[in-house]
Design an enzyme around this catalytic site. Structure first.
Site, PDB file in Angstrom:
ATOM      1  N   GLU A  78       8.451  -7.829  10.810  1.00 26.54           N
ATOM      2  CA  GLU A  78       8.258  -7.319   9.465  1.00 26.54           C
ATOM      3  C   GLU A  78       9.626  -7.340   8.797  1.00 26.54           C
ATOM      4  O   GLU A  78      10.656  -7.216   9.459  1.00 26.54           O
ATOM      5  CB  GLU A  78       7.718  -5.885   9.494  1.00 26.54           C
ATOM      6  CG  GLU A  78       6.259  -5.829   9.903  1.00 26.54           C
ATOM      7  CD  GLU A  78       5.609  -4.500   9.521  1.00 26.54           C
ATOM      8  OE1 GLU A  78       4.560  -4.541   8.861  1.00 26.54           O
ATOM      9  OE2 GLU A  78       6.144  -3.429   9.873  1.00 26.54           O
ATOM     10  N   GLY A 125      -0.666   1.872   3.682  1.00 27.04           N
ATOM     11  CA  GLY A 125      -1.421   2.450   4.790  1.00 27.04           C
ATOM     12  C   GLY A 125      -0.805   3.747   5.284  1.00 27.04           C
ATOM     13  O   GLY A 125      -1.390   4.450   6.099  1.00 27.04           O
ATOM     14  N   THR A 126       0.385   4.069   4.814  1.00 29.87           N
ATOM     15  CA  THR A 126       1.087   5.247   5.329  1.00 29.87           C
ATOM     16  C   THR A 126       1.379   6.291   4.257  1.00 29.87           C
ATOM     17  O   THR A 126       1.736   7.407   4.579  1.00 29.87           O
ATOM     18  CB  THR A 126       2.434   4.841   5.964  1.00 29.87           C
ATOM     19  OG1 THR A 126       3.239   4.221   4.963  1.00 29.87           O
ATOM     20  CG2 THR A 126       2.241   3.875   7.119  1.00 29.87           C
ATOM     21  N   ASN A 149      11.129  -5.149   7.356  1.00 34.49           N
ATOM     22  CA  ASN A 149      11.892  -3.921   7.615  1.00 34.49           C
ATOM     23  C   ASN A 149      12.627  -3.929   8.957  1.00 34.49           C
ATOM     24  O   ASN A 149      13.314  -2.968   9.295  1.00 34.49           O
ATOM     25  CB  ASN A 149      10.982  -2.700   7.511  1.00 34.49           C
ATOM     26  CG  ASN A 149       9.856  -2.718   8.541  1.00 34.49           C
ATOM     27  OD1 ASN A 149       9.988  -3.295   9.618  1.00 34.49           O
ATOM     28  ND2 ASN A 149       8.751  -2.074   8.220  1.00 34.49           N
ATOM     29  N   ALA A 182      -2.746  -1.157  -1.383  1.00 31.83           N
ATOM     30  CA  ALA A 182      -2.641   0.263  -1.060  1.00 31.83           C
ATOM     31  C   ALA A 182      -1.792   0.412   0.186  1.00 31.83           C
ATOM     32  O   ALA A 182      -1.971  -0.320   1.159  1.00 31.83           O
ATOM     33  CB  ALA A 182      -4.031   0.845  -0.823  1.00 31.83           C
ATOM     34  N   SER A 219       9.737   8.165  13.832  1.00 34.31           N
ATOM     35  CA  SER A 219      10.501   6.966  13.475  1.00 34.31           C
ATOM     36  C   SER A 219      11.553   7.232  12.397  1.00 34.31           C
ATOM     37  O   SER A 219      12.418   8.073  12.571  1.00 34.31           O
ATOM     38  CB  SER A 219       9.494   5.900  13.044  1.00 34.31           C
ATOM     39  OG  SER A 219      10.116   4.696  12.787  1.00 34.31           O
TER      40      SER A 219
HETATM   41  P1  NG1 Z   1       2.681   0.678   4.219  1.00 27.02           P
HETATM   42  O1  NG1 Z   1       2.926   2.088   3.827  1.00 27.02           O
HETATM   43  O2  NG1 Z   1       1.232   0.369   4.609  1.00 27.02           O
HETATM   44  O3  NG1 Z   1       3.216  -0.293   3.195  1.00 27.02           O
HETATM   45  C1  NG1 Z   1       4.820   0.751   5.819  1.00 27.02           C
HETATM   46  C2  NG1 Z   1       5.694  -0.479   5.801  1.00 27.02           C
HETATM   47  C3  NG1 Z   1       5.246  -1.425   6.888  1.00 27.02           C
HETATM   48  C4  NG1 Z   1       5.128  -0.755   8.247  1.00 27.02           C
HETATM   49  C5  NG1 Z   1       4.326   0.542   8.131  1.00 27.02           C
HETATM   50  C6  NG1 Z   1       4.248   1.320   9.423  1.00 27.02           C
HETATM   51  C7  NG1 Z   1       6.648  -1.665   3.859  1.00 27.02           C
HETATM   52  C8  NG1 Z   1       6.394  -2.326   2.572  1.00 27.02           C
HETATM   53  N1  NG1 Z   1       5.579  -1.177   4.513  1.00 27.02           N
HETATM   54  O4  NG1 Z   1       3.499   0.366   5.567  1.00 27.02           O
HETATM   55  O5  NG1 Z   1       6.110  -2.515   6.931  1.00 27.02           O
HETATM   56  O6  NG1 Z   1       6.385  -0.521   8.811  1.00 27.02           O
HETATM   57  O7  NG1 Z   1       4.857   1.375   7.085  1.00 27.02           O
HETATM   58  O8  NG1 Z   1       5.367   2.100   9.671  1.00 27.02           O
HETATM   59  O9  NG1 Z   1       7.787  -1.563   4.308  1.00 27.02           O
HETATM   60 ZN    ZN Z   2      10.563   3.173  14.236  1.00 24.09          ZN
END
Ligand code: NG1
Ligand code: ZN
Length: 536
Positions: free
Chosen positions: A379, A507-508, A381, A505, A65
Site C-alpha cells: 500500500e 473502511g476505518t 502508506n 468510503a 498501529s
Molecule cells: P481506509 O480508511 O479504508 O481508507 C486506511 C488506509 C489503508 C489501510 C487501512 C487499514 C489510506 C488512504 N487508507 O483505510 O491504506 O492502511 O486504513 O489500516 O491510507
Molecule cells: Zn501498523
C-alpha cells in the site's frame, strides 16, 4: 472445553458498553476504554476458530498501529500467519455486539453448532501487544476469555505485529516440511539476521540509515535485531535508531512515525539529519515503513510504499534474469488505487511487469499477490511485502547455476526468500530488504528517487452524512452509487492532463476519501477539491 459459568462471569466483568462494533480492515480499533468487552469476545472467537481448525494455533494481536496513544485495537491471525479469513469477520462483529452476558453465551453456543465445531477439540492461542498503556489491562480481558473457553494460551508480551504473525506460522508449521522458523522471538532475529548477512554477501556498497521508530514497539525490537546483524565494519549497514522512547507511552506516534511522515509529507520535527541522508520511519506496531530525505535544495522527498514496491520488483527482476530463472519466476506487482499513477506506469512500461489493482486493505493485496510466482504488494502508506509461491521457492532452492554470476544472483535470491516476511508486511524485514537492494545497486536516495517522477496528488477527507451511500466498484476506482456521481467525476477528470481521481468510503473512519492526481500540483489540488464537492 468451554465453561458456561466462567464465560458468563467473565463477560460480566467486561460488560458490553452499549455500543455497536465492527470488525474492519484493521480488526477492532477505537478508544482503549471501550475495548474490554471487545477483547474478551475476540478471545472467545479465537478459541472457536482454533477448535474449528482442529487445534491449530490462532494469534491475537493487541495494537492500534499508527493511531493515537489513547486508542487500542485487537485483531486475529490465522494459522499460516495471514489475516483472519474474511467470512469470520462477521462472527467477530456478532460476538462483539451481543447485548448481555447470557446473549453472549447463547451466541457462542449457536456459532459453535452452526459452524460444526467440536467443543472437545483442543484450542490454542498465542498473543502479544504493542507498547500502549492500556495493553496489559486488555491482555487481562483476553486471558479471562481464553480461560473461560478452555483454550491453551501463551503470552508473548511485547512484540511487533509482524513478529506475532511470524510466530503463529512457526507454531503451525513446526515439524512439517514447511517449517518457517523457531517459535521464539529470538528465532525471528536469528532467521532475519542470517538471511540479511547472506543477502549482503555480493553487495557493491553499504550505507547508513536513521530509523524513526514512532516511539513504539519497533524501537526496542529493532535494537534487539541489530545484535544479530553484521556491523558496518563487517559489511553491514549503519542503522541509527531514533524515537525509541517506549517508557512514556504518551509519545507513541506523536510528531513522528510512518503515518505522520506520509500524511504530513514532512520529516518528524525532531529529525536532525542532513541533506541526502537516508531516513526511514516505522509505524507504532512496525508493520509499515516509509523512506525519505531532504534534497540538496532542501526539499523533502518521500519514498513510500509505491517506491519500495517498484524498487523490490526491479531488483527481483534483475536477480531472476541474472540467476537464469527468469522464465520460472513470473513477477507481478499488486497496488491499490492510491498508488501513484507514475509508479504503475513505471512497472508496466519500464519494468514490463503486470500490475493488479485491488480494493484497500492488506488482505486483498496479499491474496492477489499469491497469483504470481513472486508477488510484490505494497500500500502507498508503506505496508507490504513480497510473496514467493511454493513453485518459486522450489525453483530457487533447486536451480543449478551455470556460472559464478548466476550463482551469486541465486544466493542473493535465496537469502531474500528468508529475509522477507511471508506472512504480512513487516517494517523491520522491509527495511533490511531496501538496504540490501540499495547496497547491491550502489544507489543513494537520489538514484532511487530518479527512477521515475511522481505525479502531484492530493488526498482529501470529506465528512458526509452517511458514508454507506457510497458504493465503490472496480477495485474502488468507480462509484456505483449514489447514482450520477461517477459520471460527474468522469467529466471533471477529463478536463485535466494526466488526471485521475476517485472517491470511496473509508473502511476505518466515518468519512469519504477523495484522491486526485494530475500533471501539476495546482491541477491535482483543483481536481481533488472539485471531486470533493461532488460527494459532499
Ligand atoms: P481506509 O480508511 O479504508 O481508507 C486506511 C488506509 C489503508 C489501510 C487501512 C487499514 C489510506 C488512504 N487508507 O483505510 O491504506 O492502511 O486504513 O489500516 O491510507
Ligand atoms: Zn501498523
Amino acid at each position: 472445553i468451554m465453561d458456561p459459568k466462567k464465560l458468563v462471569e467473565g463477560s460480566a466483568k467486561h460488560p458490553q458498553p452499549g455500543k455497536v462494533f465492527q470488525y474492519g480492515t484493521a480488526g477492532f480499533r477505537m478508544k482503549a476504554n471501550l475495548l474490554d468487552s471487545v477483547v474478551y469476545r475476540v478471545g472467545l472467537l479465537a478459541a472457536l476458530r482454533s477448535r474449528k481448525l482442529n487445534g491449530q494455533t490462532i494469534g491475537v494481536m493487541i495494537t492500534a498501529s499508527h493511531n493515537p496513544p489513547e486508542d487500542n485495537g485487537v485483531k486475529l491471525v490465522d494459522p499460516m500467519g495471514e489475516m483472519l479469513e474474511a467470512s469470520w469477520e462477521a462472527y467477530a462483529t456478532l460476538l462483539a455486539n451481543a447485548a448481555t452476558d447470557e446473549a453472549l453465551l447463547e451466541l457462542y453456543k449457536k456459532l459453535s453448532s452452526d459452524l460444526k465445531i467440536n467443543g472437545e477439540a483442543p484450542a490454542r492461542v498465542i498473543f502479544a501487544r504493542d507498547t500502549r498503556a492500556s495493553g496489559s489491562r486488555l491482555v487481562g480481558c483476553l486471558i479471562d476469555a481464553l480461560e473461560a473457553a478452555g483454550a491453551e494460551h501463551t503470552d508473548f508480551k511485547l512484540l511487533t505485529t509482524p513478529q506475532l504473525h511470524y510466530l503463529v506460522r512457526c507454531v503451525n508449521t513446526k515439524g512439517t516440511q514447511y517449517e518457517y522458523g523457531d517459535v521464539s522471538e529470538q528465532g525471528y532475529y536469528e532467521k532475519i539476521g542470517a538471511a540479511f548477512k547472506r543477502a549482503m554477501k555480493h553487495r557493491k556498497s553499504s550505507g547508513a540509515v536513521t530509523v524513526d521508530c514512532a516511539n513504539g514497539v519497533g524501537g526496542p525490537k529493532l535494537k534487539e535485531l541489530l545484535k544479530y546483524l553484521p556491523t558496518k565494519a563487517e559489511g553491514g549497514v549503519d542503522i541509527k535508531v531514533i524515537n525509541d522512547d517506549v517508557v512514556k507511552p504518551e509519545n507513541l506516534n506523536v510528531q513522528c512515525g510512518a503515518d505522520f511522515v506520509k500524511t504530513n509529507q514532512r520529516a518528524p520535527p525532531s529529525s536532525t539529519t542532513k541533506p541526502l541522508e537516508r531516513c526511514a520511519s516505522l509505524d507504532g506496531d512496525a508493520d509499515r515503513v516509509v523512506y525519505y530525505f531532504t534534497s540538496d535544495e532542501n526539499i523533502f522527498r518521500l519514498l513510500d510504499g509505491d517506491r519500495i514496491a517498484t524498487l523490490a520488483a526491479s531488483f527481483l527482476g534483475d536477480l531472476g534474469r541474472q540467476s537464469g530463472l527468469a522464465e520460472h519466476l513470473k513477477i507481478g506487482v499488486v497496488q491499490t488505487a492510491y498508488a501513484n499513477g507514475a509508479s504503475t506506469q513505471y512497472v508496466e512500461s519500464n519494468l514490463k511487469l503486470p500490475v493488479i489493482c485491488t480494493p484497500t486493505g492488506v488482505k486483498h493485496l496479499h491474496h492477489a499477490a499469491t497469483r504470481f510466482d513472486i508477488g510484490v504488494y505494497f500500500e502507498a502508506n508503506g505496508h507490504g511485502t513480497v510473496l514467493f509461491s511454493p513453485a518459486a521457492l522450489k525453483a530457487i532452492a533447486t536451480h543449478e547455476p551455470q556460472s559464478p554470476a548466476q550463482q551469486a544472483a541465486l544466493e542473493t535470491l535465496q537469502a531474500l526468500t528468508e529475509l522477507i516476511n511471508q506472512t504480512v508486511g513487516d517494517a523491520l524485514s522491509d527495511l533490511l530488504l531496501v538496504e540490501v537492494i540499495l547496497a547491491h545497486k550502489n544507489w543513494g536516495m537520489r538514484e532511487w528517487l530518479d527512477t521515475y517522477v511522481d505525479l502531484p496528488n492530493r488526498l482529501v477527507r470529506v465528512e458526509v452524512r452517511d458514508r454507506n451511500m457510497f458504493v465503490a466498484v472496480d477495485a474502488e476506482r468507480r462509484l456505483e452509487s449514489p447514482p450520477g456521481a461517477q459520471a460527474e467525476i468522469d467529466k471533471l477528470v477529463g478536463k485535466y492532463k494526466q488526471g485521475r481521481s476517485f472517491a470511496r468510503a473509508s473502511g476505518t473512519e466515518d468519512a469519504v476519501r477523495v484522491y486526485a492526481e494530475a500533471a501539476t500540483r495546482g491541477e491535482a489540488d483543483d481536481l481533488a477539491g472539485k471531486v470533493a464537492n461532488v460527494v459532499r
